[in-house]
Design an enzyme around this catalytic site. Structure first.
Site, mmCIF file in Angstrom:
data_model
loop_
_atom_site.group_PDB
_atom_site.id
_atom_site.type_symbol
_atom_site.label_atom_id
_atom_site.label_comp_id
_atom_site.label_asym_id
_atom_site.label_seq_id
_atom_site.Cartn_x
_atom_site.Cartn_y
_atom_site.Cartn_z
ATOM 1 N N ARG A 1 0.108 -1.165 0.323
ATOM 2 C CA ARG A 1 -0.243 0.303 -0.133
ATOM 3 C C ARG A 1 1.053 1.321 0.394
ATOM 4 N NH1 ARG A 1 -1.767 0.660 4.316
ATOM 5 N NH2 ARG A 1 -0.735 -1.005 5.661
ATOM 6 N N ARG B 1 2.620 -11.985 -0.724
ATOM 7 C CA ARG B 1 0.751 -12.466 -0.098
ATOM 8 C C ARG B 1 0.696 -13.776 -0.819
ATOM 9 N NH1 ARG B 1 -1.547 -8.766 3.940
ATOM 10 N NH2 ARG B 1 0.213 -7.316 4.122
ATOM 11 N N CYS C 1 0.568 -7.275 11.991
ATOM 12 C CA CYS C 1 1.065 -7.514 13.292
ATOM 13 C C CYS C 1 0.578 -8.994 14.014
ATOM 14 C CB CYS C 1 0.802 -6.673 13.720
ATOM 15 S SG CYS C 1 1.994 -4.693 13.710
ATOM 16 N N ASP D 1 -8.917 -9.859 8.862
ATOM 17 C CA ASP D 1 -8.379 -8.521 8.674
ATOM 18 C C ASP D 1 -9.969 -7.755 9.148
ATOM 19 O OD1 ASP D 1 -6.469 -7.267 8.165
ATOM 20 O OD2 ASP D 1 -7.121 -6.542 5.553
ATOM 21 N N GLY E 1 -3.798 -3.918 -1.804
ATOM 22 C CA GLY E 1 -4.266 -3.798 -1.239
ATOM 23 C C GLY E 1 -4.474 -2.053 -1.310
ATOM 24 N N THR F 1 -4.130 -12.516 10.976
ATOM 25 C CA THR F 1 -4.286 -13.537 10.478
ATOM 26 C C THR F 1 -3.703 -14.829 11.462
ATOM 27 O OG1 THR F 1 -3.851 -12.676 7.939
ATOM 28 C CG2 THR F 1 -3.507 -14.988 8.143
ATOM 29 N N TYR G 1 -1.055 -4.156 -7.127
ATOM 30 C CA TYR G 1 -1.281 -4.281 -6.387
ATOM 31 C C TYR G 1 -1.865 -4.086 -4.713
ATOM 32 C CZ TYR G 1 0.262 -5.443 -1.120
ATOM 33 O OH TYR G 1 -0.212 -5.865 -0.183
ATOM 34 N N TYR H 1 1.767 -16.958 18.934
ATOM 35 C CA TYR H 1 0.972 -17.695 18.210
ATOM 36 C C TYR H 1 0.298 -18.993 18.883
ATOM 37 C CZ TYR H 1 4.983 -16.247 14.852
ATOM 38 O OH TYR H 1 5.657 -15.646 13.933
ATOM 39 N N LYS I 1 -9.563 -2.762 1.274
ATOM 40 C CA LYS I 1 -9.940 -1.526 2.300
ATOM 41 C C LYS I 1 -10.172 -0.278 1.845
ATOM 42 C CE LYS I 1 -7.061 -3.642 5.372
ATOM 43 N NZ LYS I 1 -5.881 -3.680 5.512
ATOM 44 N N ASN J 1 -0.460 -17.824 22.717
ATOM 45 C CA ASN J 1 -1.430 -16.727 22.385
ATOM 46 C C ASN J 1 -2.699 -17.507 23.482
ATOM 47 O OD1 ASN J 1 0.597 -14.748 22.352
ATOM 48 N ND2 ASN J 1 0.202 -14.749 20.109
HETATM 49 P P1 GTP Z 1 -2.174 -7.877 7.677
HETATM 50 O O1 GTP Z 1 -2.957 -8.933 6.550
HETATM 51 O O2 GTP Z 1 -0.839 -7.252 6.829
HETATM 52 O O3 GTP Z 1 -3.571 -6.870 7.589
HETATM 53 O O4 GTP Z 1 -1.680 -8.728 8.415
HETATM 54 P P2 GTP Z 1 -2.139 -9.587 9.891
HETATM 55 O O5 GTP Z 1 -1.848 -8.244 11.184
HETATM 56 O O6 GTP Z 1 -2.767 -10.336 9.122
HETATM 57 O O7 GTP Z 1 -0.784 -10.293 10.028
HETATM 58 P P3 GTP Z 1 0.097 -11.740 9.747
HETATM 59 O O8 GTP Z 1 -0.467 -12.308 11.372
HETATM 60 O O9 GTP Z 1 -0.072 -11.801 8.739
HETATM 61 O O10 GTP Z 1 1.303 -11.123 10.393
HETATM 62 C C1 GTP Z 1 2.900 -10.990 9.892
HETATM 63 C C2 GTP Z 1 3.703 -11.189 11.049
HETATM 64 O O11 GTP Z 1 4.186 -11.511 12.246
HETATM 65 C C3 GTP Z 1 4.340 -11.982 10.769
HETATM 66 O O12 GTP Z 1 5.303 -12.058 10.173
HETATM 67 C C4 GTP Z 1 4.321 -12.995 11.508
HETATM 68 O O13 GTP Z 1 5.739 -13.808 11.508
HETATM 69 C C5 GTP Z 1 4.098 -12.163 12.720
HETATM 70 N N1 GTP Z 1 3.282 -13.066 13.772
HETATM 71 C C6 GTP Z 1 2.611 -13.112 13.983
HETATM 72 N N2 GTP Z 1 2.119 -13.781 15.692
HETATM 73 C C7 GTP Z 1 3.142 -13.550 16.070
HETATM 74 C C8 GTP Z 1 3.031 -13.353 17.481
HETATM 75 O O14 GTP Z 1 2.246 -13.834 18.467
HETATM 76 N N3 GTP Z 1 4.370 -13.202 17.396
HETATM 77 C C9 GTP Z 1 5.413 -12.558 17.188
HETATM 78 N N4 GTP Z 1 6.331 -12.622 17.646
HETATM 79 N N5 GTP Z 1 5.003 -12.750 15.413
HETATM 80 C C10 GTP Z 1 4.285 -12.985 15.377
HETATM 81 C C1 SPV Z 2 -3.249 -4.491 4.850
HETATM 82 O O1 SPV Z 2 -1.785 -4.042 4.682
HETATM 83 O O2 SPV Z 2 -3.498 -4.664 6.462
HETATM 84 C C2 SPV Z 2 -3.178 -6.105 4.400
HETATM 85 C C3 SPV Z 2 -2.591 -6.203 3.333
HETATM 86 O O3 SPV Z 2 -4.119 -6.412 4.666
HETATM 87 S S1 SPV Z 2 -3.278 -4.965 2.583
HETATM 88 O O4 SPV Z 2 -5.078 -5.180 1.130
HETATM 89 O O5 SPV Z 2 -2.524 -4.283 1.205
HETATM 90 O O6 SPV Z 2 -4.073 -3.917 2.811
HETATM 91 MN MN MN Z 3 -4.609 -6.128 6.914
#
Ligand code: GTP
Ligand code: SPV
Ligand code: MN
Length: 596
Positions: A71, A375, A255, A282, A204, A258, A202, A499, A211, A502
């Protein structure tokens, strides 16, 4: 040929075609036959590559342009009629000026190309909460992704035509044009229910149902109509008695949404019969139900998830979701068996491989093979832990709202707000280290209120007000929590295992919602005592757990000073001014008083 007699739809499609001048216009009916034909055309043009159909049936690889990998917040605009309605956190330009500027860029940009007309619905079109849109695009990649991420086609047009106002649909216009960074614009016109996106290919920036619509425009609609559109996962925790309790959680991009949404409980929990069900990863749309609780639906049909770090240990459910009918973007291409790879998938990077740029690549040179924001686009229905309520039209009742970000220090593993108003304060002061999900941001921790900084379609001060107002409308509001999986030690390593573990924190959160767990009061809210977190089967010392659950008053005094500056003095180059609700200043004063 048009698939509808809907005059508003047809007139708008004609108007946009007159500007962009495509060679032909193709309506997407949503049929598998048509999608198969488009896949073939996309393969023939080299836009996508077919992967090993034995190992990864129905899977494809796509590479974006090198300058177009995430984005672009500095090129994203909220063009409300009045500048003050876009507020301090959004880029703004006068809508007439923006339309004029963009029309020049769109002018004739689809000559020699096909314009696809994608009718889409957010949530199942038959749901009373569904919102309909049309995306026009010159990219088959966009069509194929939208087919996974939303409900598309004739089914949607039928529902729009028989809805209360068949002219009420989101008008999304996307053109790749020349993928020029300096002419890239992602523009929302909230009062017109319109989105114009140009010069990107791309995710997003171009999957306009996600979004741009389901958050930026929908947050604006939600404020006007009395509901909420949030950057939240939704999950259900089934306890050994078979009762499922739901929560929604907002973390900034990349963060952990997912990952949390699909978590597999540690063995001690699994043995007792605990299960976690994913409703969404999301976006959540939240409404007050007839029973006075807050109900959530996931408006999407698929996952557009971060690939790096996804593996059989960290997130097996996500990985399994991507083993068929998935589009991978900007990952490593393993040429030996025509499959894909990314950092953190396993410890064996392929030797005969191409990196995300399509160059011959060997991990031995120390470079990354997959883009950090690479992604997968996978159908949610393929997730092994998808909730039985995933498509429930009324959604699921939410017991807890959870906020969190990447905070190396200061913020404890978990704390609970004292009440709704305090919870809104806690969410408004969220901060996180920036990630690869957006291009061109300075490294470091930034405030990202409710994880909505890049996605709020109106004035952030009014958004806080809307949150406070919603609290008054919910007779049985969810409890509000903050978590931080990302505290680090002096050598920069994560202290908490994260992970699946949690789950141990989620258990405390859920028990708090049902008055089944204890807590202690601190200056920032309620924290568990170390013995309130179940660490059975976990290798963690009592000291470490205590450290994770410490509120360091000195650090929090610094934090309070930072919050004061953020509220009162500046947000970027603007101010919240008098649109920051007084209640939040009151909460800040309480925090300062509690810290002494
Ligand atoms: P968007 O799709 O961008 O909105 O992201 P998201 O919030 O769904 O993020 P996602 O779950 O894909 O996590 C992204 C990163 O966070 C990855 O590199 C994971 O390995 C890391 N991560 C997720 N959960 C944890 C956790 O509990 N601990 C740590 N240390 N890293 C984590
Ligand atoms: C984010 O950036 O929070 C995503 C990926 O979930 S995107 O669809 O590119 O915004
Ligand atoms: Mn997102």
């Amino acid at each position: 040929m048009s698939l509808t007699s809907n005059k508003a739809v047809n007139a708008w499609v004609d108007e946009m075609a007159a500007i962009t001048k495509p060679d032909q216009v193709v309506w997407i009916d949503g049929s598998e036959e048509q999608l198969a034909l488009l896949r073939k055309q996309s393969l023939d043009s080299g836009e996508i590559l077919k992967l090993n159909q034995e190992k990864l049936p129905g899977c494809y690889l796509h590479r974006t342009a090198l300058n177009d990998v995430a984005r672009v917040e500095h090129r994203t605009f909220i063009c409300s009629r009045k500048e003050e309605d876009a507020g301090p956190t959004n880029n703004w330009m006068d809508p007439q000026e923006m339309y004029a500027k963009l029309k020049l860029l769109y002018s004739g940009c689809m000559k020699g190309r096909t314009m696809y007309v994608i009718p889409f619905s957010m949530t199942v079109p038959e749901s009373p909460f569904a919102k309909f849109g049309i995306e026009l695009t010159d990219s088959i990649y966009v069509v194929l992704n939208m087919a996974i991420m939303t409900r598309i086609g004739t089914r949607v047009l039928k529902c729009l035509d028989s809805s209360a106002d068949p002219a009420d649909f989101t008008k999304g216009l996307h053109a790749k044009a020349g993928i020029e960074e300096e002419n890239r614009y992602i523009v929302q016109f909230p009062e017109d229910n319109a989105i114009w996106s140009i010069n990107s290919g791309y995710g997003g920036n171009v999957l306009l149902g996600k979004k741009c619509f389901a958050l930026r425009i929908a947050s604006y609609l939600g404020r006007n109509e009395g509901w909420m559109a949030e950057h939240m996962l939704i999950l259900g925790i089934e306890n050994p008695q078979g009762e499922v309790r739901y929560l929604a959680a907002a973390f900034p991009s990349a963060c952990g949404k997912t990952n949390l949404a699909m978590l597999i409980p540690p063995e001690v929990y699994a043995k007792k019969g605990y299960k976690v069900w994913c409703v969404g990863d999301d976006i959540a749309w939240l409404r007050v139900g007839p029973d006075g609780r807050l109900w959530a639906v996931n408006p999407e049909a698929g996952f557009f998830g971060v690939a790096p770090g996804t593996n059989m240990k960290s997130n097996p459910n996500a990985l399994k979701s991507t083993q068929a009918n998935t589009i991978f973007t900007n990952v490593v291409h393993n040429l030996d068996d025509n499959t894909v790879w990314w950092e953190g998938l396993d410890k064996n990077p392929p030797k005969n491989a191409l990196n995300w740029k399509g160059e011959k690549w060997d991990s031995a040179d120390g470079s990354k093979g997959a883009h950090p924001n690479s992604r997968f686009t996978a159908p949610a229905s393929q997730c092994p832990c998808i909730s039985s309520e995933f498509e429930a039209p009324q959604g699921v009742p939410i017991s807890a709202l959870v906020f969190g970000g990447r905070r190396p220090k200061t913020v404890p593993l978990v704390y609970q707000s004292r009440d709704w108003q305090h919870g809104v304060f806690v969410a408004s002061i969220m901060g996180s280290e920036v990630t690869a999900a957006a291009q061109g941001l300075a490294a470091g921790v930034r405030r990202d209120p409710m994880a909505m900084l890049p996605f709020c379609g109106y004035h952030m001060g009014d958004y806080f007000r809307h949150w406070l107002d919603m609290g008054k409308k919910i007779a049985n509001p969810p409890k509000i929590f903050n978590v931080n999986w990302f505290r680090v030690d002096d050598s920069g390593d994560f202290i908490w295992p994260g992970y699946g573990d949690n789950m141990r924190v989620l258990e405390w959160i859920m028990k708090r919602c049902f008055n089944e767990a204890d807590a202690r009061e601190t200056p920032i809210g309620y924290l568990p005592k170390p013995e309130d977190i179940n660490v059975e089967g976990l290798d963690i010392s009592k000291e470490t757990l205590e450290a994770l659950l410490t509120v360091d008053k000195d650090l929090w005094r610094e934090e309070a000073a930072g919050i004061k500056a953020y509220y009162a003095e500046k947000f970027g180059s603007y101010k919240f001014g008098d649109r920051l609700p007084k209640e939040l200043y009151d909460e800040l004063a309480t925090l300062e008083k509690n810290l002494g």
